[in-house]
Design an enzyme around this catalytic site. Structure first.
Site, short mmCIF file in Angstrom:
data_model
loop_
_atom_site.label_atom_id
_atom_site.label_comp_id
_atom_site.label_asym_id
_atom_site.label_seq_id
_atom_site.Cartn_x
_atom_site.Cartn_y
_atom_site.Cartn_z
N GLU A 75 0.82 -1.22 0.00
CA GLU A 75 0.00 0.00 0.00
C GLU A 75 0.85 1.27 0.00
OE1 GLU A 75 -2.79 -0.58 3.28
OE2 GLU A 75 -4.07 -1.80 1.97
N ASP A 101 -8.40 -9.14 3.82
CA ASP A 101 -8.17 -8.03 4.76
C ASP A 101 -9.24 -7.92 5.85
OD1 ASP A 101 -7.22 -5.81 6.00
OD2 ASP A 101 -7.80 -4.40 4.42
N GLU A 137 -12.78 -2.53 11.76
CA GLU A 137 -12.75 -1.72 10.55
C GLU A 137 -13.88 -2.08 9.59
OE1 GLU A 137 -9.04 -2.08 8.52
OE2 GLU A 137 -9.72 -0.98 6.76
O1 GCW Z 1 -7.02 -2.98 6.51
C1 GCW Z 1 -6.26 -2.15 5.69
C2 GCW Z 1 -6.61 -0.81 6.19
C3 GCW Z 1 -5.47 0.16 6.22
C4 GCW Z 1 -4.31 -0.52 6.93
C5 GCW Z 1 -3.90 -1.74 6.12
C6 GCW Z 1 -2.80 -2.52 6.79
C7 GCW Z 1 -2.68 0.44 8.37
O2 GCW Z 1 -7.68 -0.31 5.44
O3 GCW Z 1 -5.90 1.29 6.90
O4 GCW Z 1 -3.21 0.36 7.10
O5 GCW Z 1 -4.99 -2.61 5.98
O6 GCW Z 1 -3.12 -3.46 7.50
O7 GCW Z 1 -1.64 -2.21 6.60
#
Ligand code: GCW
Length: 717
Positions: free
Chosen positions: A327, A401, A429
């Site tokens: 990311e 995720d 989240e």
């Molecule tokens: O779950 C996703 C989230 C990001 C997060 C990323 C990660 C910290 O949307 O906000 O960043 O994963 O786990 O690195």
């Protein structure tokens, strides 16, 4: 003037006394978590406990022993409603003796070598025994921290109303590193507390602008809460890491927190920004460098120097957590180096001090494979065996995720020589933030009990991470924290149970969701057995309900950009692998992502017979159906319904459950503290609205493709 002042003061004193003195009027704002320590209301039990404990002997004088004494003073005086004396010798029956063979001559004389030999540094025993001819309760351990864990365990027995005259408890953690990861950002401007990525309970607990001079008392309360559930490490900053935490100025602040946490057995860790050497100089003036290439000798020197500096301020610093080449974060691949080469650079720098590196496997480089679910496995399996001994690969429970439900990330069981640390998300989240009541222990248990078949039947994920399957040299688990500056810590009283459960499962993954809920409710909300039962039943089904009203039958990643509401209609996002339509693949024929051998072939990453089971639409468990298959709308489900009808039924089951929870909660009005009652009522009302929105948005959207009516049976419910 003076009189007015005195008058005001008198009035103030009057009210403060009034509030403090009338237990029932003093509403519960949730700050005290699971440490209510209110008087045992069952008269018989109270009398038994009072008889069993009249004095306490803690001979050790470490800071941890001081914490033990303070906790027992608070706990026993509240629960037993009497003053318990603290002595140095046993002169009466009913003494609680707490000590190690080193810090207590009484314990030493008991010759516990056999019982303590397998208890390590953190384990403990609790038993009724005779000491100097008197009936006593003994909490013994090899180290003071074991005594603290034993103390909390003992207090929990009383809080939950257990019988304490026939104790023979032996307990030690199944997992070595049990961490809470904070995705906390650095403060901006004058605001002392930074924001929290995916945090829904206020701002960061850490007041960086005040540290190290001012030390908020809340830090110790935080550490105490963690110690009570066995958590032994905190990563203080976000994995999307800011370099500032490694500046000398910040290391001194971090050192202060480490000082506060130390008596509670908690080490501090930091998330690393991989480009760090290019961003700052070390204290000795190395850098900033032009590269962060892990194979460059000056970069290696930079890290060694930085490590030395860190350990100068924080001698027991835990280590590094790293999100690299994920990311948009920098990483070793920027220099054409592998994740292993990247991790080993840091591992070498802190190995001399006993530090560890948690290298995240949350990577999904688009160039690796068109199916995001496959990428981490494809990048990490070839690197197995190439990491240094003090490195973990840290993987999220599922391959995508933290979705409401995923199958297990196939890396678990596949990495044999690299210990995999499990990363769970305590903050919700994708499960309704701090608004929805969703108890997560059942979800974590589903993952922990998931059979990977890595070494035949019974190769559960739990056995992978606790090291029994592959004899890992180090074992670990991490939870992304749901704590924040809100007075009640987690934004929703019920979500304190997720923090609690995470710690309890990290200590002992064999505990059941039911047992943990039971403990938490009794320690937090009520002892009334009927009410406990009712609340427990609300909690235990709440995760499945959330799946149903959001993403049933294996749907995943169809949320809106905030990750709170529904977004199935979103067909274009910043990245293809963030786009809901990429995941649900709705079309006139059906719904779901074909990851079978006729599709992306993600199923091949699992061990047999799992891969065959998932690969075949007929044997794939329905809870994962749309995860692994593109399923025709009129496909016949096990219930006899079509996929479309089943989908509608699930959505309505989810929303019905929420409505039922809200109704049930109303029946508990007289049993629950009024402030908590109102707080939870408001949250549940919002959850009713949100869940209906999820249901209606998704059903209406998918209906465009199925072109089928919503079955009457669900609408009339
Ligand atoms: O779950 C996703 C989230 C990001 C997060 C990323 C990660 C910290 O949307 O906000 O960043 O994963 O786990 O690195």
């Amino acid at each position: 003037m003076k009189h007015t002042y005195m008058f005001r003061t008198a009035i103030l004193v009057f009210f403060v006394t009034l509030i403090a003195g009338t237990g029932n009027l003093y509403a519960d704002d949730g700050y005290d978590l699971w440490f209510k320590y209110s008087k045992i209301d069952d008269a018989q039990k109270l009398a038994d406990y009072q008889a069993a404990i009249s004095s306490v002997v803690v001979q050790g004088d470490s800071q941890t022993c001081q914490v033990i004494k303070d906790e027992l003073k608070k706990g026993l005086s509240g629960l037993l409603s009497k003053d318990v004396s603290f002595d140095n010798a046993i002169d009466k029956a009913g003494t609680l003796v707490i000590g190690t063979p080193e810090n207590s001559d009484i314990v030493k004389r008991l010759d516990l070598a056999d019982s303590l030999k397998d208890q390590g540094n953190e384990g403990f025993i609790i038993k009724n025994t005779q000491v100097d001819g008197e009936n006593c309760i003994l909490i013994a351990a090899n180290k003071d921290i074991g005594l603290l864990y034993g103390t909390f365990d003992f207090l929990r027995l009383i809080q939950t109303g257990e019988v304490i005259n026939n104790l023979d408890i032996t307990s030690k953690p199944r997992i070595q590193y049990r961490l809470l990861d904070h995705w906390d950002n650095a403060p901006r401007g004058n605001n002392a507390q930074g924001t929290i990525e995916r945090g829904y309970a206020g701002r960061s607990l850490w007041k960086w602008n005040e540290l190290p001079d001012t030390v908020d008392t809340r830090y110790a309360d935080y550490a105490r809460a963690n110690a009570s559930i066995g958590i032994n490490g905190s990563v203080l900053n976000n994995v999307n890491a800011n370099a500032i935490f490694f500046s000398t100025e910040y290391l001194k602040k971090v050192a202060k927190l480490a000082d506060v946490f130390r008596p509670y057995g908690i080490k501090v860790y930091l998330s690393v920004r991989y480009s760090l050497p290019t961003q700052m100089a070390t204290e000795n003036g190395i850098g900033p460098l032009r590269t962060a290439d892990p194979l460059d000798p000056t970069v290696q020197e930079w890290w060694k120097d930085k490590a030395q500096e860190i350990y100068k301020y924080i001698p027991d610093f835990g280590g590094f957590l790293v999100k690299a080449n994920s990311e948009g974060q920098p990483g070793p691949q920027d220099y054409n180096r592998t994740h292993a080469e990247g991790a080993n650079l840091l591992a070498d720098a802190i190995a001399p001090y006993g530090g560890i590196v948690m290298w995240r496997a949350f990577v999904y480089d688009e160039r690796v494979d068109p199916d995001r679910a496959k990428r981490a496995y494809m990048e990490f399996v070839p690197l197995d065996g190439k990491f240094k001994d003090n490195v973990f690969a840290q993987a999220k429970n599922g391959p995508i995720d933290f979705q409401p439900r995923e199958p297990v990330q196939p890396l678990f069981g596949a990495l044999k020589q690299t210990p995999v640390m499990l990363e769970l998300q305590v903050t919700k989240e994708y499960l309704g933030w701090s608004t929805h009541l969703v108890y997560l222990a059942p979800m974590w248990k589903e993952y922990l009990e998931f059979d990977t078949y890595a070494k035949g039947k019974g190769s559960t994920m739990a056995k992978v991470i606790d090291g029994t399957l592959d004899n890992y040299k180090i074992t670990g688990i991490a939870g992304v924290a749901n704590t924040g500056s809100d007075r009640n810590w987690c934004g929703h009283i019920f979500l304190q149970s997720n923090w609690y459960s995470y710690g309890r499962l990290a200590w002992d993954h064999e505990l059941t969701s039911d047992e943990i809920a039971d403990e938490w409710i009794k320690m937090t909300l009520t002892h009334d057995s009927e009410t406990v039962k009712t609340i427990k039943s609300m909690m235990l089904g709440s995760w499945e309900a959330c799946i149903n009203y959001q993403e049933p039958l294996g749907l995943h990643h169809i949320m809106d950009n905030s990750h709170y509401g529904p977004g199935p209609q979103i067909s274009r996002a910043a990245r293809i692998d963030w786009t809901p339509a990429y995941y649900h693949r709705a079309d006139a024929n059906g719904l779901g992502f074909d990851r079978s051998s006729t599709g992306s072939n993600f199923t091949s990453q699992y061990f047999s017979p799992l891969k065959e089971e998932f690969d075949d639409i007929e044997t794939c468990p329905e809870k994962y159906l749309l995860w692994f298959h593109h399923v025709p709308w009129d496909y016949k489900m096990k219930s006899g319904r079509t996929l479309w009808d089943e989908l509608c039924v699930k959505y309505y089951q989810g929303t019905d459950y929420v409505e039922q929870m809200a109704k049930t909660w109303q029946t508990l009005k007289d049993e629950i503290d009024p402030e908590i009652f109102e707080h939870v009522t408001a949250k549940l009302n919002q959850q009713i609205i949100d869940s209906a929105r999820w249901r209606d948005t998704c059903i209406q959207y998918f209906q465009r493709y199925s072109d089928m009516p919503i079955p009457d049976s669900v609408k009339s419910n």
